[in-house]
Write a protein that holds these residues in place. Structure first.
Motif, mmCIF file in Angstrom:
data_model
loop_
_atom_site.group_PDB
_atom_site.id
_atom_site.type_symbol
_atom_site.label_atom_id
_atom_site.label_comp_id
_atom_site.label_asym_id
_atom_site.label_seq_id
_atom_site.Cartn_x
_atom_site.Cartn_y
_atom_site.Cartn_z
ATOM 1 N N ASP A 35 41.234 32.897 29.924
ATOM 2 C CA ASP A 35 42.504 32.995 29.187
ATOM 3 C C ASP A 35 42.346 33.880 27.953
ATOM 4 O OD1 ASP A 35 40.905 31.469 27.560
ATOM 5 O OD2 ASP A 35 42.311 29.798 27.348
ATOM 6 N N ASN A 36 41.247 34.631 27.894
ATOM 7 C CA ASN A 36 40.884 35.342 26.674
ATOM 8 C C ASN A 36 40.465 36.779 26.988
ATOM 9 O OD1 ASN A 36 39.135 36.252 24.424
ATOM 10 N ND2 ASN A 36 39.504 34.196 23.631
ATOM 11 N N ALA A 37 41.200 37.745 26.436
ATOM 12 C CA ALA A 37 40.892 39.154 26.701
ATOM 13 C C ALA A 37 39.551 39.570 26.117
ATOM 14 C CB ALA A 37 42.010 40.038 26.147
ATOM 15 N N LYS A 38 39.151 38.947 25.013
ATOM 16 C CA LYS A 38 37.848 39.278 24.423
ATOM 17 C C LYS A 38 36.711 38.929 25.379
ATOM 18 C CE LYS A 38 39.182 38.878 19.549
ATOM 19 N NZ LYS A 38 38.991 38.143 18.275
ATOM 20 N N THR A 39 36.906 37.857 26.125
ATOM 21 C CA THR A 39 35.902 37.466 27.118
ATOM 22 C C THR A 39 35.789 38.527 28.204
ATOM 23 O OG1 THR A 39 36.393 35.127 26.719
ATOM 24 C CG2 THR A 39 35.225 35.653 28.748
ATOM 25 N N VAL A 40 36.920 39.111 28.565
ATOM 26 C CA VAL A 40 36.916 40.183 29.562
ATOM 27 C C VAL A 40 36.119 41.377 29.053
ATOM 28 C CG1 VAL A 40 38.344 41.810 30.855
ATOM 29 C CG2 VAL A 40 39.144 39.458 30.492
ATOM 30 N N ILE A 41 36.375 41.776 27.814
ATOM 31 C CA ILE A 41 35.670 42.927 27.234
ATOM 32 C C ILE A 41 34.165 42.670 27.177
ATOM 33 C CG2 ILE A 41 35.351 44.250 25.112
ATOM 34 C CD1 ILE A 41 38.371 43.965 24.632
ATOM 35 N N ALA A 42 33.790 41.454 26.767
ATOM 36 C CA ALA A 42 32.370 41.101 26.709
ATOM 37 C C ALA A 42 31.744 41.171 28.099
ATOM 38 C CB ALA A 42 32.205 39.707 26.116
ATOM 39 N N TYR A 43 32.476 40.715 29.106
ATOM 40 C CA TYR A 43 31.959 40.753 30.482
ATOM 41 C C TYR A 43 31.752 42.195 30.931
ATOM 42 C CZ TYR A 43 31.485 39.835 35.469
ATOM 43 O OH TYR A 43 31.006 39.767 36.752
ATOM 44 N N LEU A 44 32.742 43.057 30.665
ATOM 45 C CA LEU A 44 32.655 44.450 31.086
ATOM 46 C C LEU A 44 31.489 45.175 30.423
ATOM 47 C CD1 LEU A 44 36.443 45.443 31.015
ATOM 48 C CD2 LEU A 44 35.040 44.976 33.034
ATOM 49 N N GLU A 45 31.179 44.776 29.195
ATOM 50 C CA GLU A 45 30.101 45.433 28.458
ATOM 51 C C GLU A 45 28.718 44.973 28.899
ATOM 52 O OE1 GLU A 45 31.076 44.621 24.408
ATOM 53 O OE2 GLU A 45 32.492 46.298 24.240
ATOM 54 N N ASN A 46 28.662 43.831 29.593
ATOM 55 C CA ASN A 46 27.353 43.258 29.918
ATOM 56 C C ASN A 46 27.103 43.041 31.408
ATOM 57 O OD1 ASN A 46 26.131 42.514 27.138
ATOM 58 N ND2 ASN A 46 28.225 41.738 27.009
ATOM 59 N N HIS A 47 28.045 43.479 32.244
ATOM 60 C CA HIS A 47 27.876 43.292 33.687
ATOM 61 C C HIS A 47 28.197 44.589 34.422
ATOM 62 C CE1 HIS A 47 28.327 39.166 32.211
ATOM 63 N NE2 HIS A 47 27.721 38.764 33.314
ATOM 64 N N ASN A 48 27.950 44.549 35.721
ATOM 65 C CA ASN A 48 28.306 45.693 36.552
ATOM 66 C C ASN A 48 29.819 45.898 36.562
ATOM 67 O OD1 ASN A 48 25.638 46.210 37.296
ATOM 68 N ND2 ASN A 48 25.736 44.741 39.006
ATOM 69 N N PRO A 49 30.283 47.100 36.859
ATOM 70 C CA PRO A 49 31.726 47.387 36.846
ATOM 71 C C PRO A 49 32.494 46.494 37.816
ATOM 72 C CG PRO A 49 30.452 49.415 36.976
ATOM 73 C CD PRO A 49 29.489 48.290 37.192
ATOM 74 N N VAL A 50 33.745 46.240 37.484
ATOM 75 C CA VAL A 50 34.639 45.515 38.388
ATOM 76 C C VAL A 50 35.681 46.496 38.906
ATOM 77 C CG1 VAL A 50 34.299 43.337 37.167
ATOM 78 C CG2 VAL A 50 36.219 44.804 36.557
ATOM 79 N N ASP A 51 36.317 46.112 40.008
ATOM 80 C CA ASP A 51 37.288 47.014 40.637
ATOM 81 C C ASP A 51 38.695 46.867 40.069
ATOM 82 O OD1 ASP A 51 35.535 48.175 42.773
ATOM 83 O OD2 ASP A 51 35.356 46.047 43.286
ATOM 84 N N LEU A 52 39.056 45.646 39.701
ATOM 85 C CA LEU A 52 40.440 45.409 39.271
ATOM 86 C C LEU A 52 40.508 44.264 38.274
ATOM 87 C CD1 LEU A 52 43.581 45.739 39.616
ATOM 88 C CD2 LEU A 52 43.404 44.122 41.532
ATOM 89 N N ILE A 53 41.350 44.427 37.260
ATOM 90 C CA ILE A 53 41.668 43.347 36.327
ATOM 91 C C ILE A 53 43.157 43.051 36.445
ATOM 92 C CG2 ILE A 53 41.771 42.630 33.904
ATOM 93 C CD1 ILE A 53 39.452 44.580 33.371
ATOM 94 N N VAL A 54 43.491 41.800 36.680
ATOM 95 C CA VAL A 54 44.885 41.355 36.712
ATOM 96 C C VAL A 54 45.144 40.623 35.406
ATOM 97 C CG1 VAL A 54 46.630 40.028 37.947
ATOM 98 C CG2 VAL A 54 44.772 41.124 39.227
ATOM 99 N N SER A 55 46.054 41.130 34.601
ATOM 100 C CA SER A 55 46.209 40.617 33.241
ATOM 101 C C SER A 55 47.660 40.386 32.855
ATOM 102 C CB SER A 55 45.584 41.606 32.247
ATOM 103 O OG SER A 55 45.853 41.245 30.906
ATOM 104 N N ASP A 56 47.866 39.365 32.048
ATOM 105 C CA ASP A 56 49.158 39.133 31.400
ATOM 106 C C ASP A 56 49.311 40.133 30.253
ATOM 107 O OD1 ASP A 56 51.543 38.030 30.598
ATOM 108 O OD2 ASP A 56 50.676 36.219 29.739
ATOM 109 N N ILE A 57 50.510 40.257 29.688
ATOM 110 C CA ILE A 57 50.715 41.097 28.508
ATOM 111 C C ILE A 57 50.510 40.290 27.234
ATOM 112 C CG2 ILE A 57 52.430 42.323 27.120
ATOM 113 C CD1 ILE A 57 53.587 43.468 29.639
ATOM 114 N N SER A 58 51.212 39.160 27.126
ATOM 115 C CA SER A 58 51.177 38.369 25.891
ATOM 116 C C SER A 58 50.029 37.372 25.925
ATOM 117 C CB SER A 58 52.508 37.621 25.720
ATOM 118 O OG SER A 58 53.584 38.527 25.655
ATOM 119 N N MET A 59 49.032 37.615 25.064
ATOM 120 C CA MET A 59 47.900 36.704 24.937
ATOM 121 C C MET A 59 47.549 36.556 23.464
ATOM 122 S SD MET A 59 45.531 37.714 28.227
ATOM 123 C CE MET A 59 45.602 39.483 27.940
#
Length: 210
Positions: A35-59
């Motif tokens: 439920d946290n966009a910062k968690t997504v950024i941290a994951y992207l910076e420390n893991h292999n690339p992902v193909d798709l992110i499905v995201s809400d606008i308001s967080m």
């Protein structure tokens, strides 16, 4: 090889619904649900690339727009699908500017969601027909404004009409007569080719007055 997908939304029930739908597809692997966009950024910076992110606008921390801008700048190979409660023409324009790959409404059917995911993973973009139609209508309305520009006073009256003020209330707020307010309203209907007050309110929304 499975497509790696991240789901991010601060509404747990909707997030769980997305997970249940997408987990049914054998070619998809959900590598992160948060439920946290910062968690997504941290994951992207420390893991292999992902193909798709499905995201809400308001967080609460970082908006889906900000997350999309980050992803498109730092991880351009990662696709972004925005899912929102709102059918917002200006948001469609903003998302297109930052090269988001798709935008659908949260009340879209399961079929639309799966079609959007399949289309985007296939290398194309997907914007729902309802969102594109709303955007095209907004361009049409904007052209009307351009062809018949409104004065500052007309914009004031239009805004107050959209905020559901009565003729008397508008007259008092702007220190003009009731008759003058009615004249402005008639002129606005003619200039904007609107049929009624609901039409004027739609124009006010397109202009960002309310």
């Amino acid at each position: 090889m499975k497509h790696k997908i991240i789901l991010v939304d601060d509404h747990k029930m909707f997030l769980d619904g997305l997970l249940n739908i997408l987990e049914e597809i054998p070619s998809i692997e959900i590598v992160l649900k948060t439920d946290n966009a910062k968690t997504v950024i941290a994951y992207l910076e420390n893991h292999n690339p992902v193909d798709l992110i499905v995201s809400d606008i308001s967080m609460p921390d970082i908006s889906g727009v900000e997350l999309s801008a980050y992803v498109k700048n730092k991880k351009p190979d990662t696709k972004m699908l925005i899912v929102s409660m709102h059918n917002n023409p200006s948001m469609y324009h903003k998302l297109k500017q930052i090269n988001v790959d798709g935008y659908i409404q949260k009340n879209a059917s399961k079929t639309v969601l799966l079609e959007a995911v399949k289309t985007i993973l296939g290398g194309s973009v997907y914007f729902s027909e309802m969102i594109k139609q709303s955007y095209n209508e907004s361009l049409f309305q904007s052209q009307k404004i351009k062809d018949a520009p409104l004065s500052d006073r007309e914009l004031e009256v239009l805004k107050l009409i959209a905020l559901e003020n009565t003729t008397n209330e508008i007259a008092k707020q702007l220190f003009i007569s009731r008759h003058t307010v009615e004249t402005y309203r008639k002129n606005l209907l003619l200039k904007l080719d609107a049929k009624n007050l609901a039409g004027l309110t739609k124009h006010a929304i397109y202009l960002g007055l309310v």
